[in-house]
Design a protein around this motif. Structure first.
Motif, mmCIF file in Angstrom:
data_model
loop_
_atom_site.group_PDB
_atom_site.id
_atom_site.type_symbol
_atom_site.label_atom_id
_atom_site.label_comp_id
_atom_site.label_asym_id
_atom_site.label_seq_id
_atom_site.Cartn_x
_atom_site.Cartn_y
_atom_site.Cartn_z
ATOM 1 N N TRP A 82 55.245 21.062 40.601
ATOM 2 C CA TRP A 82 55.499 21.862 41.796
ATOM 3 C C TRP A 82 56.094 21.007 42.910
ATOM 4 C CZ3 TRP A 82 56.357 26.647 42.269
ATOM 5 C CH2 TRP A 82 56.353 27.272 43.527
ATOM 6 N N GLU A 83 55.743 19.699 42.931
ATOM 7 C CA GLU A 83 56.317 18.805 43.952
ATOM 8 C C GLU A 83 57.826 18.668 43.767
ATOM 9 O OE1 GLU A 83 53.487 17.716 42.131
ATOM 10 O OE2 GLU A 83 52.291 18.592 43.764
ATOM 11 N N SER A 84 58.211 18.455 42.505
ATOM 12 C CA SER A 84 59.652 18.317 42.226
ATOM 13 C C SER A 84 60.369 19.619 42.559
ATOM 14 C CB SER A 84 59.893 17.992 40.752
ATOM 15 O OG SER A 84 59.167 16.853 40.388
ATOM 16 N N TYR A 85 59.709 20.752 42.218
ATOM 17 C CA TYR A 85 60.287 22.071 42.488
ATOM 18 C C TYR A 85 60.542 22.237 43.975
ATOM 19 C CZ TYR A 85 60.592 27.111 43.120
ATOM 20 O OH TYR A 85 61.009 28.373 43.502
ATOM 21 N N GLU A 86 59.527 21.894 44.787
ATOM 22 C CA GLU A 86 59.653 22.041 46.233
ATOM 23 C C GLU A 86 60.713 21.091 46.782
ATOM 24 O OE1 GLU A 86 55.785 23.161 48.278
ATOM 25 O OE2 GLU A 86 57.316 24.653 47.725
ATOM 26 N N ASP A 87 60.728 19.917 46.181
ATOM 27 C CA ASP A 87 61.692 18.898 46.583
ATOM 28 C C ASP A 87 63.126 19.408 46.383
ATOM 29 O OD1 ASP A 87 62.253 16.517 47.665
ATOM 30 O OD2 ASP A 87 62.003 15.342 45.812
ATOM 31 N N ILE A 88 63.372 19.983 45.198
ATOM 32 C CA ILE A 88 64.706 20.512 44.879
ATOM 33 C C ILE A 88 65.010 21.724 45.760
ATOM 34 C CG2 ILE A 88 66.123 21.612 43.098
ATOM 35 C CD1 ILE A 88 64.463 19.897 41.062
ATOM 36 N N ALA A 89 63.992 22.574 45.933
ATOM 37 C CA ALA A 89 64.181 23.780 46.732
ATOM 38 C C ALA A 89 64.576 23.424 48.163
ATOM 39 C CB ALA A 89 62.903 24.616 46.738
ATOM 40 N N GLY A 90 64.110 22.257 48.632
ATOM 41 C CA GLY A 90 64.389 21.865 50.003
ATOM 42 C C GLY A 90 65.746 21.211 50.199
ATOM 43 N N ARG A 91 66.464 21.010 49.115
ATOM 44 C CA ARG A 91 67.758 20.325 49.254
ATOM 45 C C ARG A 91 68.781 21.223 49.970
ATOM 46 N NH1 ARG A 91 68.674 15.694 45.598
ATOM 47 N NH2 ARG A 91 70.823 15.963 46.269
ATOM 48 N N PRO A 92 69.634 20.620 50.757
ATOM 49 C CA PRO A 92 70.565 21.427 51.547
ATOM 50 C C PRO A 92 71.579 22.235 50.708
ATOM 51 C CG PRO A 92 71.105 19.095 51.712
ATOM 52 C CD PRO A 92 69.776 19.173 51.039
ATOM 53 N N ILE A 241 68.743 28.147 39.826
ATOM 54 C CA ILE A 241 69.218 27.718 41.140
ATOM 55 C C ILE A 241 70.589 28.326 41.430
ATOM 56 C CG2 ILE A 241 69.985 25.708 42.503
ATOM 57 C CD1 ILE A 241 67.935 24.050 41.006
ATOM 58 N N GLY A 242 70.776 28.782 42.657
ATOM 59 C CA GLY A 242 72.108 29.145 43.140
ATOM 60 C C GLY A 242 72.464 28.183 44.254
ATOM 61 N N VAL A 243 73.691 27.692 44.239
ATOM 62 C CA VAL A 243 74.080 26.737 45.294
ATOM 63 C C VAL A 243 74.887 27.467 46.359
ATOM 64 C CG1 VAL A 243 74.027 24.688 43.850
ATOM 65 C CG2 VAL A 243 76.117 26.041 43.978
ATOM 66 N N LYS A 244 75.022 26.829 47.513
ATOM 67 C CA LYS A 244 75.744 27.467 48.619
ATOM 68 C C LYS A 244 77.235 27.474 48.339
ATOM 69 C CE LYS A 244 72.339 26.681 52.224
ATOM 70 N NZ LYS A 244 71.565 25.461 52.545
ATOM 71 N N SER A 245 77.718 26.348 47.811
ATOM 72 C CA SER A 245 79.140 26.253 47.474
ATOM 73 C C SER A 245 79.276 25.758 46.045
ATOM 74 C CB SER A 245 79.827 25.280 48.437
ATOM 75 O OG SER A 245 81.013 24.802 47.850
ATOM 76 N N ARG A 246 80.136 26.399 45.315
ATOM 77 C CA ARG A 246 80.310 26.049 43.902
ATOM 78 C C ARG A 246 80.703 24.579 43.731
ATOM 79 N NH1 ARG A 246 81.196 29.474 39.196
ATOM 80 N NH2 ARG A 246 78.951 29.545 39.275
ATOM 81 N N LEU A 247 81.358 24.038 44.767
ATOM 82 C CA LEU A 247 81.798 22.650 44.692
ATOM 83 C C LEU A 247 80.615 21.694 44.586
ATOM 84 C CD1 LEU A 247 84.505 22.789 47.508
ATOM 85 C CD2 LEU A 247 84.887 22.707 45.047
ATOM 86 N N GLN A 248 79.448 22.173 45.040
ATOM 87 C CA GLN A 248 78.285 21.286 45.061
ATOM 88 C C GLN A 248 77.532 21.290 43.734
ATOM 89 O OE1 GLN A 248 76.624 23.439 48.299
ATOM 90 N NE2 GLN A 248 77.248 21.922 49.844
ATOM 91 N N VAL A 249 77.932 22.134 42.820
ATOM 92 C CA VAL A 249 77.177 22.283 41.572
ATOM 93 C C VAL A 249 77.022 20.949 40.843
ATOM 94 C CG1 VAL A 249 77.220 23.278 39.263
ATOM 95 C CG2 VAL A 249 77.684 24.715 41.229
ATOM 96 N N PHE A 250 78.153 20.264 40.679
ATOM 97 C CA PHE A 250 78.094 19.044 39.866
ATOM 98 C C PHE A 250 77.329 17.932 40.557
ATOM 99 C CE2 PHE A 250 81.739 21.374 38.245
ATOM 100 C CZ PHE A 250 81.383 21.435 36.903
ATOM 101 N N GLY A 251 77.479 17.862 41.888
ATOM 102 C CA GLY A 251 76.749 16.850 42.643
ATOM 103 C C GLY A 251 75.247 17.070 42.522
ATOM 104 N N SER A 255 72.373 14.713 40.718
ATOM 105 C CA SER A 255 71.224 14.139 41.411
ATOM 106 C C SER A 255 69.906 14.611 40.805
ATOM 107 C CB SER A 255 71.304 14.425 42.911
ATOM 108 O OG SER A 255 71.129 15.801 43.116
ATOM 109 N N ILE A 256 69.900 15.859 40.260
ATOM 110 C CA ILE A 256 68.669 16.309 39.581
ATOM 111 C C ILE A 256 68.459 15.516 38.292
ATOM 112 C CG2 ILE A 256 67.569 18.236 38.362
ATOM 113 C CD1 ILE A 256 68.871 20.097 40.444
ATOM 114 N N ASN A 257 69.547 15.295 37.592
ATOM 115 C CA ASN A 257 69.439 14.549 36.339
ATOM 116 C C ASN A 257 69.003 13.103 36.577
ATOM 117 O OD1 ASN A 257 70.041 16.684 34.729
ATOM 118 N ND2 ASN A 257 72.235 16.229 34.612
#
Lengths: 416, 233
Positions: A82-92, A241-251, A255-257
């Motif tokens: 759940w910590e990792s989940y929250e961590d990822i959820a908090g990413r901009p 996960i849905g990202v704000k901009s498709r350009l950010q998907v790979f970044g 970083s998750i990997n």
């Protein structure tokens, strides 16, 4: 004029010619139908999940993560804390995130814990959303929303109780906390149809009096007490996960990997689906091969029909010869006839295909969630039809060459 | 007769069907003049059909020359012979002359399809075909009927019209009346003669029926043509 005579000759033999054309038409319809089902299945498959940019889970393989998180096949090797989940959820970069918690079952169907955001975010078949056909999305902690197949197979309706079993093939039931069916989803043709959806808190709640995979004897927390509790999961199975901009998907994926605190894996659903299809796709090659053989059989049938007609048509050929037709006119006449038969068969086959689609489309969608679009023939299909005509003309060369030789030796006199 | 006045000339012709040693044809000399009508009488098996095939060029002589309209047909390639036949010879057979599924009109026009020169002599093929049909005593609406639906007698008239269209210099008829009854036979022959005369075509008719001889300029026995009798014509 020669074409008109060829047509006249075909019409004069309407019965045999009609049978031959019917065989070709059926084979062409079968071939195109298999193609349609194949591409439809592929598209339906690729449309199982859309609108989701990344799927995150514990580190394993991309196909494996896809299989258990989307198709509910197999199990997660590990969870996402759940910590990792929250961590990822908090990413901009993250626009939205939906947790998925798997591991329990009801009868033969998987139970999935998630948030109500799942109903907004999960999209299939080009952005289509899940819809409730009866009842409503879960409201209480012990509410469950069931997929169309679950409802149909188990005969459930709104307000029926559900007991969730621990694990997947378990005899231990979480019978101290029964659920209530609050909503039934529309048929989607995706694994959602075969899923019982409850809230993430519910998954925690039913495990409250459990420890190390077994119920703690004598301990039972009443439902009302549970409703007052602040339930926070320790871990989930995966997250969409849905990202704000498709350009950010790979970044974000990278970083998750490379996430240091926990070995995680983020996958692009589309890429993983394709990878999976390549494994499933061997069957499609076999299907094409079989239906291709049916077309070949029909064309050989036509060749046999032309062969058997040669003897009774020797007089006709002799008349042509007497009138000054070269033997190769006879050859051309037979090839034209075959091409006409194949062309009519091909067009009729296309018609049969559309007729079949019109009839079968709703049934296929309802029964298998397979959407077969009715659209003008693709270039691929046009080439298939032209190929059938060309193949028809080519196989007819065999009896046509025999007719050529016959008409050379017969001349204008038929010695029958 | 020299080639200017003869439309057909066979000299020193020998032919053996491949693989059939017993039967052969030997014609030292046989000529037809332009515009004459000749009845060739012979029993079945006397080689009439072989002779016609030689004249039409669907088979070629082992020896000797077959000249049609001044042309040694052996000098033509097989394909050119087919076209030459379409250009110069109108053919009528005993029966089953027509494509049964085609219209009467298409049947009549068929030889023109393979003979551009003959086609060129016909200003309006459809009108000519219609006129020939009327002249041969076919009903007005027959022209658009399917050939197979006509009576045998009518079919033979259509075959005659087909042989006559474009006025080929030579008309070859192989027992054209044998499928007709006596009354129809006479009418058919009268019409055929009138039309052949009108177009100036030579008429060679092959038959076993000697009673037909009254109509013809000349009657020749098949046995006189072939080697055994050494006919002088």
């Amino acid at each position: 004029m020669i074409l008109r005579l060829a047509l006249g000759s075909l019409i004069a033999r309407a019965l045999t010619v009609g049978m031959t054309i019917l065989a070709i038409a059926l084979s062409v319809a079968l071939f195109l139908g298999v193609e349609k089902v194949r591409t439809g299945a592929k598209a339906s498959f690729a449309d199982t999940i859309s609108g989701t940019d990344l799927i995150v889970g514990a580190r394993s393989g991309a196909v494996q993560l896809l299989l258990y998180s989307v198709f509910r096949i197999g199990n997660a090797t590990n969870n996402l804390t759940w910590e990792s989940y929250e961590d990822i959820a908090g990413r901009p970069e993250v626009d939205w995130i939906v947790p998925i918690s798997l591991g329990d079952s009801h009868r033969q169907f998987r139970v999935m814990g998630t948030t109500t955001a799942f109903f907004e975010r999960y999209k299939y078949r080009a952005g289509q959303s899940l819809a409730v056909q009866d009842g409503a999305v879960m409201d209480d902690i012990f509410d469950a929303v069931i997929g169309a197949d679950v409802a149909a197979t188990l005969g459930y309706s709104i307000d029926d109780p559900i007991v969730v079993a621990h694990g997947l093939a378990s005899f231990v039931a979480h019978d101290n906390q029964p659920f209530r069916v609050s909503g039934i989803l529309e048929k989607t043709g995706t694994p959602v149809d075969r899923t019982v959806i409850v809230s993430l808190e519910a998954i925690e709640a039913i495990h409250l009096d459990w420890s190390s995979g077994a119920a703690i004897p004598g301990q039972s927390t009443p439902a009302d007490v549970i409703r007052q509790m602040e339930l926070e999961p320790q871990a989930v199975t995966a997250a969409l996960i849905g990202v704000k901009s498709r350009l950010q998907v790979f970044g974000l994926q990278r970083s998750i990997n490379e996430y240091a605190q926990e070995p995680l894996l983020a996958i692009l659903p589309g890429v993983a689906l394709q990878e999976l299809w390549q494994i499933v796709g061997i069957a499609e090659t076999a299907l094409i091969a079989v239906s291709g053989m049916v077309v070949v059989t029909a064309l050989i049938g036509m060749m046999a029909t032309i062969f058997s007609s040669l003897n009774e048509r020797r007089r006709e050929m002799a008349i042509f010869r007497a009138m000054g037709a070269r033997p190769r006119v006879i050859l051309g006449l037979l090839v034209i006839e075959a091409a006409v038969m194949a062309a009519v068969g091909a067009v009729l086959g296309l018609g049969l295909l559309y007729l079949g689609l019109l009839v079968a489309q709703p049934a296929m969608d309802a029964a298998f969630g397979l959407w077969l679009p009715i659209e003008p023939p693709s270039w691929r299909e046009v080439w298939v039809l032209l190929g059938v005509v060309a193949a028809g003309a080519i196989v007819s060369m065999v009896p046509a060459l025999r007719a050529y030789r016959l008409s050379l030796s017969d001349g204008m006199m038929v010695k029958i | 007769m020299d080639s200017d006045t003869s439309i057909l000339s066979l000299s020193g012709v020998r032919y053996h069907w491949p693989g059939r040693a017993s039967f052969g044809l030997d014609i030292p000399d046989f000529q037809l003049a332009r515009s004459e009508s000749v009845l060739l009488l012979g029993e079945s098996g006397s080689g009439k059909s072989t002779l016609l095939s030689l004249i039409c060029g669907t088979i070629t002589a082992d020896q000797g020359t077959v000249t049609v309209a001044g042309r040694d047909i052996a000098s033509l390639t097989a394909g050119k012979r087919d076209r030459f036949r379409a250009e110069h010879i109108g053919l009528i057979f005993q029966q089953f002359n027509l494509l049964p599924y085609a219209s009467v009109l298409d049947n009549i026009l068929l030889p023109l399809r393979f003979a551009p020169l003959r086609r060129g002599r016909v200003a309006s093929p459809r009108d000519t075909a219609r006129r020939l049909c009327l002249d041969l005593g076919l009903p007005e609406d027959a022209i658009l009927a399917q050939a197979g639906t006509l009576s045998v007698g009518q079919q033979q008239r259509v075959a005659a019209a087909r042989a006559l269209i474009g006025a080929p210099p030579l008309i070859v008829a192989d027992e054209p009346t044998s499928a007709l009854d006596a009354a129809t036979q006479a009418t058919f022959l009268d019409l055929l003669f009138a039309q052949a005369r009108a177009s100036g075509s030579t008429l060679l008719m092959v038959s076993h029926d000697a009673r037909l001889n009254v109509h013809f300029d000349r009657v020749v026995q098949m046995s006189d043509v072939t080697q055994s009798a050494k006919a002088t014509l």
